[in-house]
Design a protein around this motif. Structure first.
Motif, PDB file in Angstrom:
ATOM      1  N   PHE A 145     -26.630  -9.005  19.352  1.00  0.00           N
ATOM      2  CA  PHE A 145     -25.183  -8.950  19.152  1.00  0.00           C
ATOM      3  C   PHE A 145     -24.653 -10.154  18.374  1.00  0.00           C
ATOM      4  N   LYS A 146     -25.099 -11.331  18.735  1.00  0.00           N
ATOM      5  CA  LYS A 146     -24.617 -12.538  18.057  1.00  0.00           C
ATOM      6  C   LYS A 146     -24.971 -12.509  16.576  1.00  0.00           C
ATOM      7  N   ARG A 147     -26.183 -12.114  16.277  1.00  0.00           N
ATOM      8  CA  ARG A 147     -26.635 -12.035  14.878  1.00  0.00           C
ATOM      9  C   ARG A 147     -25.793 -11.041  14.079  1.00  0.00           C
ATOM     10  N   VAL A 148     -25.518  -9.887  14.671  1.00  0.00           N
ATOM     11  CA  VAL A 148     -24.728  -8.864  13.986  1.00  0.00           C
ATOM     12  C   VAL A 148     -23.293  -9.337  13.775  1.00  0.00           C
ATOM     13  N   THR A 149     -22.693  -9.972  14.766  1.00  0.00           N
ATOM     14  CA  THR A 149     -21.308 -10.435  14.598  1.00  0.00           C
ATOM     15  C   THR A 149     -21.219 -11.547  13.551  1.00  0.00           C
ATOM     16  N   GLU A 150     -22.267 -12.354  13.412  1.00  0.00           N
ATOM     17  CA  GLU A 150     -22.280 -13.358  12.347  1.00  0.00           C
ATOM     18  C   GLU A 150     -22.264 -12.691  10.973  1.00  0.00           C
ATOM     19  N   ILE A 151     -23.019 -11.603  10.825  1.00  0.00           N
ATOM     20  CA  ILE A 151     -23.043 -10.858   9.559  1.00  0.00           C
ATOM     21  C   ILE A 151     -21.665 -10.260   9.282  1.00  0.00           C
ATOM     22  N   ILE A 152     -21.050  -9.675  10.311  1.00  0.00           N
ATOM     23  CA  ILE A 152     -19.715  -9.084  10.142  1.00  0.00           C
ATOM     24  C   ILE A 152     -18.724 -10.155   9.699  1.00  0.00           C
ATOM     25  N   LYS A 153     -18.723 -11.291  10.355  1.00  0.00           N
ATOM     26  CA  LYS A 153     -17.771 -12.356  10.022  1.00  0.00           C
ATOM     27  C   LYS A 153     -17.996 -12.901   8.612  1.00  0.00           C
ATOM     28  N   LYS A 154     -19.241 -12.887   8.163  1.00  0.00           N
ATOM     29  CA  LYS A 154     -19.545 -13.394   6.821  1.00  0.00           C
ATOM     30  C   LYS A 154     -19.128 -12.396   5.730  1.00  0.00           C
ATOM     31  N   TYR A 155     -19.423 -11.117   5.931  1.00  0.00           N
ATOM     32  CA  TYR A 155     -19.198 -10.123   4.882  1.00  0.00           C
ATOM     33  C   TYR A 155     -17.851  -9.419   4.975  1.00  0.00           C
ATOM     34  N   ASN A 156     -17.250  -9.419   6.138  1.00  0.00           N
ATOM     35  CA  ASN A 156     -15.944  -8.783   6.273  1.00  0.00           C
ATOM     36  C   ASN A 156     -15.248  -9.366   7.508  1.00  0.00           C
ATOM     37  N   PRO A 157     -14.715 -10.583   7.402  1.00  0.00           N
ATOM     38  CA  PRO A 157     -14.170 -11.269   8.579  1.00  0.00           C
ATOM     39  C   PRO A 157     -12.960 -10.582   9.208  1.00  0.00           C
TER      40      PRO A 157
END
Length: 192
Positions: A145-157
């Protein structure tokens, strides 16, 4: 002068009641999670220890119903046990979660990045209350979950996302474990 009986009655026994309650409630919280995840062998085993510890604490409380400190220790142990049990459950991160991501701008880049990272992704265009959106569905291991939310925040915050627990997932696409070698990390995937 403080006697040996004072330490036993007013310090040691309340401390043991508190510790017992923290332990049995923490175990109970984890047991409930195991039941919800369908872990049929671990849940009853934890239940045995939960009740055994609870009986030890309750015995001391019932033997001394006139000592208010025992009630305080019992109640405080219950409260702290819930908190610690939830922390342990969060660290274990067992099972799967369904992640639904809604983006106002095109979410194709985000979906592709999640896919490139090894996550199974399904997306479609939709209409929201403020116009066109992309809806991305991704079933992940809770430990990711943490890894996925980092990707979300980077590509579409500004993306809106929700997460739901899943009891079982079948035929999904999940990142494989990585193993460390002397020259770095390499994905270890079956068939490659």
């Amino acid at each position: 002068m403080i006697t040996e009986g004072f330490w036993y009655t007013w310090v040691l026994i309340p401390a043991l009641i508190f510790i017992a309650r923290v332990a049995d409630v923490s175990i109970g919280t984890i047991r409930i999670v195991f039941v919800s995840k369908g872990l049929k062998l671990l849940a009853p085993l934890l239940g045995f220890f939960e009740i055994f510890i609870w009986l030890l604490a309750m015995t001391k409380v019932f033997e001394n119903l006139d000592n208010w400190l025992y009630f305080i220790a019992y109640s405080a142990g219950f409260a702290i046990g819930n908190y610690i049990g939830l922390l342990i459950e969060e660290k274990l991160a067992l099972g799967y979660a369904n992640l639904q991501i809604i983006t106002q701008k095109s979410g194709i880049d985000l979906a592709r990045k999640l896919s490139d990272e090894g996550f199974g992704v399904t997306w479609n265009d939709a209409n929201g209350s403020r116009g066109e959106v992309t809806v991305i569905y991704c079933v992940i291991k809770r430990s990711n979950f943490k890894r996925v939310t980092e990707i979300i925040k980077k590509y579409n915050p500004r993306a809106f996302y929700t997460i739901e627990d899943i009891r079982f997932a079948n035929q999904g696409v999940f990142p494989m474990r990585t193993i460390q070698r002397s020259v770095g990390y390499f994905p270890w995937r079956k068939g490659k």
